[in-house]
Design a protein around this motif. Structure first.
Motif, PDB file in Angstrom:
ATOM      1  N   GLY A 237      35.328  61.886  28.536  1.00 11.53           N
ATOM      2  CA  GLY A 237      34.293  61.733  29.549  1.00 11.53           C
ATOM      3  C   GLY A 237      33.822  63.078  30.082  1.00 11.53           C
ATOM      4  O   GLY A 237      32.623  63.276  30.320  1.00 11.53           O
ATOM      5  N   GLY A 238      34.764  64.002  30.285  1.00 11.00           N
ATOM      6  CA  GLY A 238      34.397  65.340  30.746  1.00 11.00           C
ATOM      7  C   GLY A 238      33.523  66.072  29.745  1.00 11.00           C
ATOM      8  O   GLY A 238      32.557  66.759  30.117  1.00 11.00           O
ATOM      9  N   ARG A 239      33.837  65.931  28.465  1.00  9.38           N
ATOM     10  CA  ARG A 239      33.014  66.546  27.421  1.00  9.38           C
ATOM     11  C   ARG A 239      31.603  65.962  27.428  1.00  9.38           C
ATOM     12  O   ARG A 239      30.625  66.681  27.249  1.00  9.38           O
ATOM     13  CB  ARG A 239      33.666  66.326  26.053  1.00  9.38           C
ATOM     14  CG  ARG A 239      35.013  67.000  25.876  1.00  9.38           C
ATOM     15  CD  ARG A 239      34.905  68.481  25.708  1.00  9.38           C
ATOM     16  NE  ARG A 239      34.193  68.828  24.482  1.00  9.38           N
ATOM     17  CZ  ARG A 239      33.885  70.077  24.121  1.00  9.38           C
ATOM     18  NH1 ARG A 239      34.229  71.080  24.927  1.00  9.38           N
ATOM     19  NH2 ARG A 239      33.263  70.322  22.996  1.00  9.38           N
ATOM     20  N   GLU A 240      31.521  64.660  27.657  1.00  7.34           N
ATOM     21  CA  GLU A 240      30.207  64.020  27.721  1.00  7.34           C
ATOM     22  C   GLU A 240      29.417  64.518  28.928  1.00  7.34           C
ATOM     23  O   GLU A 240      28.203  64.751  28.839  1.00  7.34           O
ATOM     24  CB  GLU A 240      30.382  62.499  27.789  1.00  7.34           C
ATOM     25  CG  GLU A 240      29.110  61.715  28.038  1.00  7.34           C
ATOM     26  CD  GLU A 240      28.100  61.825  26.905  1.00  7.34           C
ATOM     27  OE1 GLU A 240      26.901  61.567  27.174  1.00  7.34           O
ATOM     28  OE2 GLU A 240      28.492  62.156  25.770  1.00  7.34           O
ATOM     29  N   LEU A 241      30.085  64.702  30.053  1.00  4.35           N
ATOM     30  CA  LEU A 241      29.399  65.212  31.247  1.00  4.35           C
ATOM     31  C   LEU A 241      28.749  66.567  30.992  1.00  4.35           C
ATOM     32  O   LEU A 241      27.656  66.852  31.503  1.00  4.35           O
ATOM     33  CB  LEU A 241      30.398  65.360  32.394  1.00  4.35           C
ATOM     34  CG  LEU A 241      30.648  64.175  33.314  1.00  4.35           C
ATOM     35  CD1 LEU A 241      31.630  64.568  34.399  1.00  4.35           C
ATOM     36  CD2 LEU A 241      29.354  63.679  33.935  1.00  4.35           C
ATOM     37  N   LEU A 242      29.433  67.391  30.229  1.00  2.66           N
ATOM     38  CA  LEU A 242      28.936  68.750  29.973  1.00  2.66           C
ATOM     39  C   LEU A 242      27.620  68.757  29.206  1.00  2.66           C
ATOM     40  O   LEU A 242      26.915  69.768  29.185  1.00  2.66           O
ATOM     41  CB  LEU A 242      29.993  69.553  29.204  1.00  2.66           C
ATOM     42  CG  LEU A 242      31.244  69.929  30.013  1.00  2.66           C
ATOM     43  CD1 LEU A 242      32.350  70.440  29.094  1.00  2.66           C
ATOM     44  CD2 LEU A 242      30.897  70.984  31.063  1.00  2.66           C
ATOM     45  N   THR A 243      27.293  67.637  28.570  1.00  7.98           N
ATOM     46  CA  THR A 243      26.021  67.563  27.819  1.00  7.98           C
ATOM     47  C   THR A 243      24.864  67.122  28.706  1.00  7.98           C
ATOM     48  O   THR A 243      23.707  67.176  28.279  1.00  7.98           O
ATOM     49  CB  THR A 243      26.145  66.575  26.641  1.00  7.98           C
ATOM     50  OG1 THR A 243      26.278  65.232  27.144  1.00  7.98           O
ATOM     51  CG2 THR A 243      27.341  66.918  25.761  1.00  7.98           C
ATOM     52  N   ARG A 244      25.163  66.654  29.914  1.00 11.15           N
ATOM     53  CA  ARG A 244      24.123  66.149  30.811  1.00 11.15           C
ATOM     54  C   ARG A 244      23.496  67.291  31.603  1.00 11.15           C
ATOM     55  O   ARG A 244      24.177  68.182  32.091  1.00 11.15           O
ATOM     56  CB  ARG A 244      24.705  65.104  31.774  1.00 11.15           C
ATOM     57  CG  ARG A 244      25.416  63.943  31.089  1.00 11.15           C
ATOM     58  CD  ARG A 244      24.454  63.091  30.279  1.00 11.15           C
ATOM     59  NE  ARG A 244      25.133  61.978  29.625  1.00 11.15           N
ATOM     60  CZ  ARG A 244      25.240  60.767  30.133  1.00 11.15           C
ATOM     61  NH1 ARG A 244      24.712  60.502  31.331  1.00 11.15           N
ATOM     62  NH2 ARG A 244      25.869  59.805  29.465  1.00 11.15           N
ATOM     63  N   ARG A 245      22.175  67.241  31.723  1.00  9.68           N
ATOM     64  CA  ARG A 245      21.443  68.239  32.492  1.00  9.68           C
ATOM     65  C   ARG A 245      20.499  67.550  33.466  1.00  9.68           C
ATOM     66  O   ARG A 245      19.824  66.596  33.082  1.00  9.68           O
ATOM     67  CB  ARG A 245      20.670  69.187  31.564  1.00  9.68           C
ATOM     68  CG  ARG A 245      21.559  70.103  30.731  1.00  9.68           C
ATOM     69  CD  ARG A 245      22.289  71.118  31.646  1.00  9.68           C
ATOM     70  NE  ARG A 245      23.100  72.051  30.858  1.00  9.68           N
ATOM     71  CZ  ARG A 245      24.358  71.849  30.519  1.00  9.68           C
ATOM     72  NH1 ARG A 245      24.953  70.722  30.890  1.00  9.68           N
ATOM     73  NH2 ARG A 245      25.029  72.723  29.817  1.00  9.68           N
ATOM     74  N   ASN A 264      40.624  69.391  32.264  1.00  7.15           N
ATOM     75  CA  ASN A 264      40.869  70.140  31.029  1.00  7.15           C
ATOM     76  C   ASN A 264      39.563  70.433  30.293  1.00  7.15           C
ATOM     77  O   ASN A 264      39.354  71.541  29.771  1.00  7.15           O
ATOM     78  CB  ASN A 264      41.819  69.360  30.116  1.00  7.15           C
ATOM     79  CG  ASN A 264      43.228  69.307  30.661  1.00  7.15           C
ATOM     80  OD1 ASN A 264      43.616  70.132  31.483  1.00  7.15           O
ATOM     81  ND2 ASN A 264      44.008  68.330  30.211  1.00  7.15           N
ATOM     82  N   ALA A 265      38.678  69.432  30.229  1.00 11.07           N
ATOM     83  CA  ALA A 265      37.403  69.619  29.529  1.00 11.07           C
ATOM     84  C   ALA A 265      36.541  70.662  30.228  1.00 11.07           C
ATOM     85  O   ALA A 265      35.919  71.516  29.566  1.00 11.07           O
ATOM     86  CB  ALA A 265      36.664  68.288  29.442  1.00 11.07           C
ATOM     87  N   LEU A 266      36.487  70.620  31.542  1.00 12.56           N
ATOM     88  CA  LEU A 266      35.650  71.561  32.290  1.00 12.56           C
ATOM     89  C   LEU A 266      36.195  72.984  32.191  1.00 12.56           C
ATOM     90  O   LEU A 266      35.438  73.943  31.976  1.00 12.56           O
ATOM     91  CB  LEU A 266      35.568  71.135  33.753  1.00 12.56           C
ATOM     92  CG  LEU A 266      34.886  69.782  34.029  1.00 12.56           C
ATOM     93  CD1 LEU A 266      34.947  69.445  35.512  1.00 12.56           C
ATOM     94  CD2 LEU A 266      33.439  69.791  33.540  1.00 12.56           C
TER      95      LEU A 266
END
Length: 350
Positions: A237-245, A264-266
């Motif tokens: 989920g964190g990795r997916e958040l990083l793709t949102r702008r 961890n992802a952030l």
């Protein structure tokens, strides 16, 4: 040298159900019927079997002692996932209170699989436990209703409407609302949610998040990504958040394990918590309190809830209570180091 000299005598053989049947002068099947509590056995034969069980010290002792009262003084606890520290707290509370009330607890985990949970419930019923506690249960209401016709049942983590079943749950919608309002009070306007999947608790937390964002006039900044109640699901989920702008300035994760995965992802992406983005979890587990994590989290008292669940069972078993009780526990906020005001540039854009 005498034939038996120097031999090691074998330990005394444990009595079997056949030994009980021979001593009582009945069949093996009738002994089984007595052990199961079958009402069709005559009082005279039942007494003969019970005397044989006592004389032979037939195991299990707990069952032998409880046959007359039809109680084993054992409760079954089914937990969806023992790897979740919140469930560890619940189990600790159940076992502590059970011991104080003169009971023992047997634990089984379904590893978040409904079929395994159904098997665990059936196994406990076959063992003739005095009651069942289903923590964060995934089985349907009909199956729970069938079990409650055999023994008292307490369901934790979701409300129940069945009159024969007690329930104990956290107000998940309120907890999610508290999380959003905390971030809002710090100046955040873009607040994302890493959801917990399809469990009832996860859906209620998502609903609470969405309603709070709408109430605060932040619906246009609302972002929900799929996650789950495990660290691995939180990481995805964190990795997916990083793709949102644009990237949110605060994240509300479905539970503490999920929040650790998001963290961890952030951090893997070079972000600093909370300088670049704030993070809040749910459950306030021992993980959240670790110094190097220091996670802001919504508190629900797992150990106290476990003790209360055991108390509810005890009332049904020993006090004859028949009306259902449905308790809702109010959550609270525990602020630590992962939430702060948003970055200045993000604040100025808002």
């Amino acid at each position: 040298m005498p034939e038996n000299q120097g031999r090691i005598s074998s330990p005394r053989r444990k009595p079997t159900i056949l030994d009980v049947a021979r001593l009582a002068g009945v069949s093996k099947s009738l002994v089984s019927m007595v052990i199961r509590g079958d009402e069709r056995v005559s009082p005279a034969r039942r007494d003969a079997v019970l005397r044989a069980i006592t004389d032979l010290n037939y195991r299990p002792n707990a069952m032998a002692r409880g046959l007359v009262q039809r109680r084993t003084r054992i409760v079954g606890v089914v937990v969806s996932d023992l790897r979740n520290p919140f469930n560890e707290d619940v189990v600790s509370g159940v076992l502590t209170q059970a011991a104080e009330l003169g009971y023992k607890g047997l634990i089984n985990t379904s590893d978040r699989q409904r079929e395994r949970e159904e098997d665990a419930v059936e196994s406990f019923l076959e063992l003739r436990v005095d009651g069942l506690i289903l923590a964060t249960s995934r089985i349907d209401d009909r199956t729970i209703g069938r079990a409650s016709r055999s023994v008292p049942v307490v369901v934790m983590g979701r409300p129940m409407s069945d009159a024969s079943t007690d329930s104990l749950t956290n107000d998940d919608e309120m907890g999610a609302s508290i999380a959003v309002e905390h971030c809002f009070s710090l100046g955040h306007r873009s607040i994302s949610h890493v959801a917990g999947g399809e469990s009832r608790a996860a859906r209620r937390r998502r609903t609470g998040y969405e309603r709070a964002m709408d109430r605060l006039g932040l619906a246009e900044h609302s972002t929900v990504v799929d996650g789950g109640f495990t660290e691995a699901e939180g990481y995805r989920g964190g990795r997916e958040l990083l793709t949102r702008r644009p990237l949110a300035t605060a994240v509300f994760a479905a539970n503490d394990l999920c929040a650790i995965g998001v963290l961890n992802a952030l951090e893997e992406a070079g972000m600093s918590i909370p300088r670049d983005i704030s993070l809040i979890g749910y459950d306030n587990t021992s993980l959240a309190a670790l110094r190097h994590v220091s996670l802001t989290s919504i508190h629900q008292p797992g150990e106290d809830m476990g003790r209360k669940a055991m108390d509810l069972l005890f009332e049904r078993i020993h006090e004859g209570r028949t009306e259902a009780r449905h308790h809702v526990v109010s959550p609270s906020l525990v602020v630590r180091s992962t939430t702060s005001a948003p970055p200045r540039e993000a604040d100025s854009e808002g």
